[in-house]
Design a protein around this motif. Structure first.
Motif, PDB file in Angstrom:
ATOM      1  N   GLY A 100      -3.074  -1.141 -16.824  1.00  0.00           N
ATOM      2  CA  GLY A 100      -2.997  -2.110 -15.740  1.00  0.00           C
ATOM      3  C   GLY A 100      -1.650  -2.154 -15.054  1.00  0.00           C
ATOM      4  O   GLY A 100      -1.571  -2.405 -13.845  1.00  0.00           O
ATOM      5  N   SER A 101      -0.565  -1.884 -15.778  1.00  0.00           N
ATOM      6  CA  SER A 101       0.771  -1.984 -15.183  1.00  0.00           C
ATOM      7  C   SER A 101       0.954  -0.985 -14.063  1.00  0.00           C
ATOM      8  O   SER A 101       1.430  -1.326 -12.965  1.00  0.00           O
ATOM      9  N   SER A 102       0.597   0.273 -14.310  1.00  0.00           N
ATOM     10  CA  SER A 102       0.740   1.305 -13.277  1.00  0.00           C
ATOM     11  C   SER A 102      -0.163   1.015 -12.086  1.00  0.00           C
ATOM     12  O   SER A 102       0.247   1.163 -10.926  1.00  0.00           O
ATOM     13  N   LEU A 103      -1.393   0.609 -12.379  1.00  0.00           N
ATOM     14  CA  LEU A 103      -2.323   0.338 -11.292  1.00  0.00           C
ATOM     15  C   LEU A 103      -1.884  -0.862 -10.467  1.00  0.00           C
ATOM     16  O   LEU A 103      -1.958  -0.840  -9.237  1.00  0.00           O
ATOM     17  N   ASP A 104      -1.404  -1.912 -11.139  1.00  0.00           N
ATOM     18  CA  ASP A 104      -0.943  -3.099 -10.416  1.00  0.00           C
ATOM     19  C   ASP A 104       0.265  -2.780  -9.533  1.00  0.00           C
ATOM     20  O   ASP A 104       0.365  -3.245  -8.399  1.00  0.00           O
ATOM     21  N   CYS A 105       1.189  -1.979 -10.061  1.00  0.00           N
ATOM     22  CA  CYS A 105       2.368  -1.593  -9.286  1.00  0.00           C
ATOM     23  C   CYS A 105       1.960  -0.782  -8.055  1.00  0.00           C
ATOM     24  O   CYS A 105       2.439  -1.030  -6.941  1.00  0.00           O
ATOM     25  N   ALA A 106       1.068   0.172  -8.246  1.00  0.00           N
ATOM     26  CA  ALA A 106       0.632   1.020  -7.140  1.00  0.00           C
ATOM     27  C   ALA A 106      -0.100   0.211  -6.071  1.00  0.00           C
ATOM     28  O   ALA A 106       0.112   0.412  -4.860  1.00  0.00           O
ATOM     29  N   LYS A 107      -0.964  -0.705  -6.506  1.00  0.00           N
ATOM     30  CA  LYS A 107      -1.725  -1.505  -5.545  1.00  0.00           C
ATOM     31  C   LYS A 107      -0.796  -2.290  -4.616  1.00  0.00           C
ATOM     32  O   LYS A 107      -0.966  -2.291  -3.390  1.00  0.00           O
ATOM     33  N   GLU A 141      -9.062  -0.615 -11.773  1.00  0.00           N
ATOM     34  CA  GLU A 141      -9.438   0.463 -10.863  1.00  0.00           C
ATOM     35  C   GLU A 141     -10.530   0.070  -9.882  1.00  0.00           C
ATOM     36  O   GLU A 141     -10.791   0.784  -8.908  1.00  0.00           O
ATOM     37  N   VAL A 142     -11.203  -1.078 -10.114  1.00  0.00           N
ATOM     38  CA  VAL A 142     -12.263  -1.509  -9.197  1.00  0.00           C
ATOM     39  C   VAL A 142     -12.053  -2.937  -8.704  1.00  0.00           C
ATOM     40  O   VAL A 142     -12.982  -3.568  -8.208  1.00  0.00           O
ATOM     41  N   THR A 143     -10.845  -3.463  -8.841  1.00  0.00           N
ATOM     42  CA  THR A 143     -10.578  -4.837  -8.397  1.00  0.00           C
ATOM     43  C   THR A 143      -9.510  -4.869  -7.311  1.00  0.00           C
ATOM     44  O   THR A 143      -8.779  -3.901  -7.098  1.00  0.00           O
ATOM     45  N   CYS A 144      -9.424  -6.001  -6.643  1.00  0.00           N
ATOM     46  CA  CYS A 144      -8.435  -6.189  -5.575  1.00  0.00           C
ATOM     47  C   CYS A 144      -7.308  -7.110  -6.045  1.00  0.00           C
ATOM     48  O   CYS A 144      -6.721  -7.854  -5.261  1.00  0.00           O
ATOM     49  N   VAL A 145      -6.997  -7.035  -7.343  1.00  0.00           N
ATOM     50  CA  VAL A 145      -5.997  -7.912  -7.947  1.00  0.00           C
ATOM     51  C   VAL A 145      -4.832  -7.089  -8.486  1.00  0.00           C
ATOM     52  O   VAL A 145      -5.028  -6.029  -9.076  1.00  0.00           O
ATOM     53  N   SER A 146      -3.627  -7.589  -8.263  1.00  0.00           N
ATOM     54  CA  SER A 146      -2.418  -7.004  -8.851  1.00  0.00           C
ATOM     55  C   SER A 146      -1.650  -8.134  -9.530  1.00  0.00           C
ATOM     56  O   SER A 146      -1.268  -9.110  -8.865  1.00  0.00           O
ATOM     57  N   VAL A 147      -1.432  -8.028 -10.836  1.00  0.00           N
ATOM     58  CA  VAL A 147      -0.722  -9.069 -11.584  1.00  0.00           C
ATOM     59  C   VAL A 147       0.743  -8.647 -11.695  1.00  0.00           C
ATOM     60  O   VAL A 147       1.059  -7.600 -12.262  1.00  0.00           O
ATOM     61  N   LEU A 148       1.632  -9.483 -11.167  1.00  0.00           N
ATOM     62  CA  LEU A 148       3.046  -9.125 -11.066  1.00  0.00           C
ATOM     63  C   LEU A 148       3.931 -10.215 -11.662  1.00  0.00           C
ATOM     64  O   LEU A 148       3.548 -11.385 -11.723  1.00  0.00           O
ATOM     65  N   LYS A 187       4.621 -15.216 -13.454  1.00  0.00           N
ATOM     66  CA  LYS A 187       3.714 -14.091 -13.607  1.00  0.00           C
ATOM     67  C   LYS A 187       2.381 -14.547 -13.047  1.00  0.00           C
ATOM     68  O   LYS A 187       1.797 -15.523 -13.529  1.00  0.00           O
ATOM     69  N   ALA A 188       1.907 -13.843 -12.010  1.00  0.00           N
ATOM     70  CA  ALA A 188       0.710 -14.330 -11.333  1.00  0.00           C
ATOM     71  C   ALA A 188      -0.011 -13.183 -10.642  1.00  0.00           C
ATOM     72  O   ALA A 188       0.593 -12.178 -10.274  1.00  0.00           O
ATOM     73  N   PRO A 189      -1.321 -13.345 -10.449  1.00  0.00           N
ATOM     74  CA  PRO A 189      -2.071 -12.338  -9.695  1.00  0.00           C
ATOM     75  C   PRO A 189      -1.865 -12.501  -8.191  1.00  0.00           C
ATOM     76  O   PRO A 189      -1.793 -13.624  -7.678  1.00  0.00           O
ATOM     77  N   VAL A 190      -1.755 -11.383  -7.507  1.00  0.00           N
ATOM     78  CA  VAL A 190      -1.776 -11.350  -6.043  1.00  0.00           C
ATOM     79  C   VAL A 190      -3.093 -10.678  -5.664  1.00  0.00           C
ATOM     80  O   VAL A 190      -3.437  -9.628  -6.218  1.00  0.00           O
ATOM     81  N   VAL A 191      -3.816 -11.275  -4.746  1.00  0.00           N
ATOM     82  CA  VAL A 191      -5.162 -10.798  -4.422  1.00  0.00           C
ATOM     83  C   VAL A 191      -5.248 -10.460  -2.936  1.00  0.00           C
ATOM     84  O   VAL A 191      -4.860 -11.260  -2.085  1.00  0.00           O
ATOM     85  N   HIS A 192      -5.735  -9.266  -2.630  1.00  0.00           N
ATOM     86  CA  HIS A 192      -5.996  -8.894  -1.240  1.00  0.00           C
ATOM     87  C   HIS A 192      -6.957  -7.718  -1.226  1.00  0.00           C
ATOM     88  O   HIS A 192      -6.919  -6.855  -2.109  1.00  0.00           O
ATOM     89  N   LYS A 193      -7.808  -7.661  -0.218  1.00  0.00           N
ATOM     90  CA  LYS A 193      -8.781  -6.562  -0.142  1.00  0.00           C
ATOM     91  C   LYS A 193      -8.110  -5.203  -0.025  1.00  0.00           C
ATOM     92  O   LYS A 193      -8.707  -4.176  -0.386  1.00  0.00           O
ATOM     93  N   ASN A 194      -6.868  -5.157   0.469  1.00  0.00           N
ATOM     94  CA  ASN A 194      -6.119  -3.893   0.502  1.00  0.00           C
ATOM     95  C   ASN A 194      -6.007  -3.258  -0.873  1.00  0.00           C
ATOM     96  O   ASN A 194      -5.858  -2.034  -0.999  1.00  0.00           O
ATOM     97  N   PHE A 195      -6.016  -4.091  -1.908  1.00  0.00           N
ATOM     98  CA  PHE A 195      -5.701  -3.619  -3.255  1.00  0.00           C
ATOM     99  C   PHE A 195      -6.859  -2.860  -3.915  1.00  0.00           C
ATOM    100  O   PHE A 195      -6.689  -2.287  -4.985  1.00  0.00           O
TER     101      PHE A 195
END
Length: 372
Positions: A95-102, A143-150, A158-166
Motif C-alpha cells: 500500500g505504501s508504494s501505491l499510495d505514494c504513486a497515486k 490497486e482498485v481504489t481511489c484512496v491514498s493514505v498519507l 495520518k489520513a486518507p485522501v480520496v479522488h477519482k484521479n487516484f
C-alpha cells in the motif's frame, strides 16, 4: 434503495503476468515511465527486473518511500516526475508504494505540496498521469481504489485522501510476486483484506454488488490465509489470497471502511502497529458490536459456513491467536491511562460509516474489553 457502481480499473490477473509487462504497456501506448517502489526491491533485484521487462519504457526509479508514505515522499516523487517529463507511473509493492504513486501522479500536475490536500478539503483538478499498479502483497486492495493514505508528521496527521484521479489505469495482479512475503506480513495484510470485506459489507453505504464481492473475498481469506501463513510457497493459497485482496478492494472502494479502520489510524501512528494488524486488533470486536444492529451480518456469516456472526467473530479471534497477532492492550503497548485520548482519536470520519453509532465512551469500553 438507490445505488451506483463503477470500476474504471482494468484488472489483469494471473500467475507470471508480470512477464507480459512490455506488451501491456505497448497495448496502452505508454512510454517514458517512472517506477515507484519500496527500497527493498532495489536490494532484492525485483525493481531491476521490472525495468528490464519494460524494455526501455521505464526511464527512472523512485525508491524514497517509508512504510507509511509521507508528505515529503510524495512531494519528492512529484518533483522527479516534473523534472523528467514522466508520462506514466508504475507502482510496485504494498500500500505504501501505491499510495505514494497515486498522490504523486496528481500533485505533479500542480505546483502544490500534497500537504495542502490532507484533511483540508482542498480538491484536485481532474488532471493526472496514468498509473499501473502491481501489488506484491495480498492486502491493501489499493490497486482498485481511489484512496491514498498519507502521513503528515508536521501536523501529526495520518489520513486518507480520496479522488477519482487516484484510480489506477491498470492493475496487474501476479500472485507469484507474493510467494516471498514473510509469515507476519502475510497475516497482517490478510487481516486487512478481511477488514475491507467486512467493513465494506456493514458500512452504512453498502450496496448489492459490493456486498456480493465482500462475501466472496471474506470466504477466500478464511479458507486460505492460515495455509499461506504456514507455507508461503503454497501457490494455490497465494492465488486465492491475491484474488481475495483485489475483490475486497472492489468491495470497499465505494462503501468505504468503517470502525476498525478508523481505530487503526491512531494505533499505527501512536503505537506503530502495522496497518493490517491494527485493523485486526478490533475487527472481531466490531463484528460482535455491529451484529446487534445489522441483521445482515448473520446472513454474511451463514454464507461463509458459520452459524452466527458471533461464531465468525470467534474464528477471527482464533486466527489472530494462531498467527501471533496482538490481542490485548498489553500486547499493543496501550496503557489504561491512554484510553481516554486514544478513544477520541479513533473518532475518524470512517467511524461515521459504522452501522452502530460509536462515541469516545463506547470506544473506550470496547478497548477495556481487551484488558486481559
Amino acid at each position: 434503495m438507490e445505488w451506483r457502481y463503477s470500476q474504471p480499473v482494468t484488472i489483469i490477473f494471473g500467475s507470471n503476468k508480470l512477464n507480459s509487462l512490455h506488451e501491456i504497456l505497448n497495448e496502452y501506448g505508454l512510454k517514458n515511465g517512472l517506477l515507484v517502489c519500496d527500497p527493498f526491491f532495489e536490494k532484492n533485484g525485483l525493481s531491476q527486473r521490472v525495468v528490464e521487462l519494460s524494455k526501455g519504457l521505464i526511464k527512472d526509479v523512485f525508491f524514497d518511500i517509508t512504510p507509511n508514505p509521507t508528505v515529503e515522499n510524495v512531494d519528492s516523487c512529484a518533483d522527479i516526475i516534473r523534472k523528467n517529463n514522466i508520462e506514466f507511473l508504475i507502482a510496485l509493492g504494498g500500500g505504501s508504494s501505491l499510495d505514494c504513486a497515486k498522490a504523486s501522479a496528481s500533485i505533479c500536475k500542480t505546483n502544490d505540496s500534497i500537504r495542502e490536500y490532507i484533511g483540508t478539503g482542498k480538491v484536485f483538478n481532474n488532471d493526472s498521469l496514468p498509473i499501473i499498479a502491481i501489488p506484491t502483497t495480498s492486502g491493501t486492495g489499493s490497486e482498485v481504489t481511489c484512496v491514498s493514505v498519507l502521513t503528515d508528521h508536521k501536523n501529526n496527521i495520518k489520513a486518507p485522501v480520496v479522488h477519482k484521479n487516484f484510480y489506477p489505469k491498470i492493475a496487474i495482479i501476479d500472485p507469484v510476486l507474493t510467494i516471498t512475503v514473510p509469515p507476519y506480513i502475510t497475516a497482517s495484510t490478510g487481516f486487512d483484506v478481511l477488514a475491507h470485506a467486512l467493513e465494506g459489507f456493514w458500512s452504512k453505504n453498502h450496496q448489492p454488488i459490493c456486498d456480493a464481492l465482500a462475501i466472496h473475498a471474506a470466504k477466500l481469506v478464511f479458507e486460505n490465509l492460515y495455509d499461506a501463513y504456514v507455507d508461503g510457497s503454497n501457490l494455490a493459497a497465494r492465488e486465492k489470497l491475491s484474488e481475495a485482496s483485489v475483490i475486497a478492494g472492489l468491495a470497499f472502494s465505494i462503501p468505504k471502511t468503517a470502525g476498525s479502520h478508523a481505530c487503526s489510524y491512531p494505533l499505527t501512528s501512536i503505537y506503530k502497529i502495522p496497518h493490517g494488524e491494527a485493523c485486526a486488533f478490533t475487527l472481531d470486536l466490531f463484528t460482535r458490536i455491529n451484529t446487534k444492529v445489522d441483521d445482515r451480518l448473520s446472513y454474511f456469516a451463514n454464507q461463509l459456513g458459520y452459524d452466527s456472526a458471533y461464531e465468525m467473530a470467534d474464528r477471527i479471534l482464533e486466527l489472530k491467536k494462531m498467527m501471533n497477532m496482538k490481542i490485548t492492550l498489553k500486547d499493543a503497548g496501550i496503557k489504561l491511562d491512554d484510553l481516554e485520548e486514544l478513544s477520541k482519536l479513533c473518532m475518524h470520519p470512517n467511524m461515521l460509516n459504522n452501522p452502530i453509532e460509536m462515541n469516545p465512551s463506547s470506544i473506550k469500553n470496547m478497548f477495556l474489553s481487551l484488558n486481559y
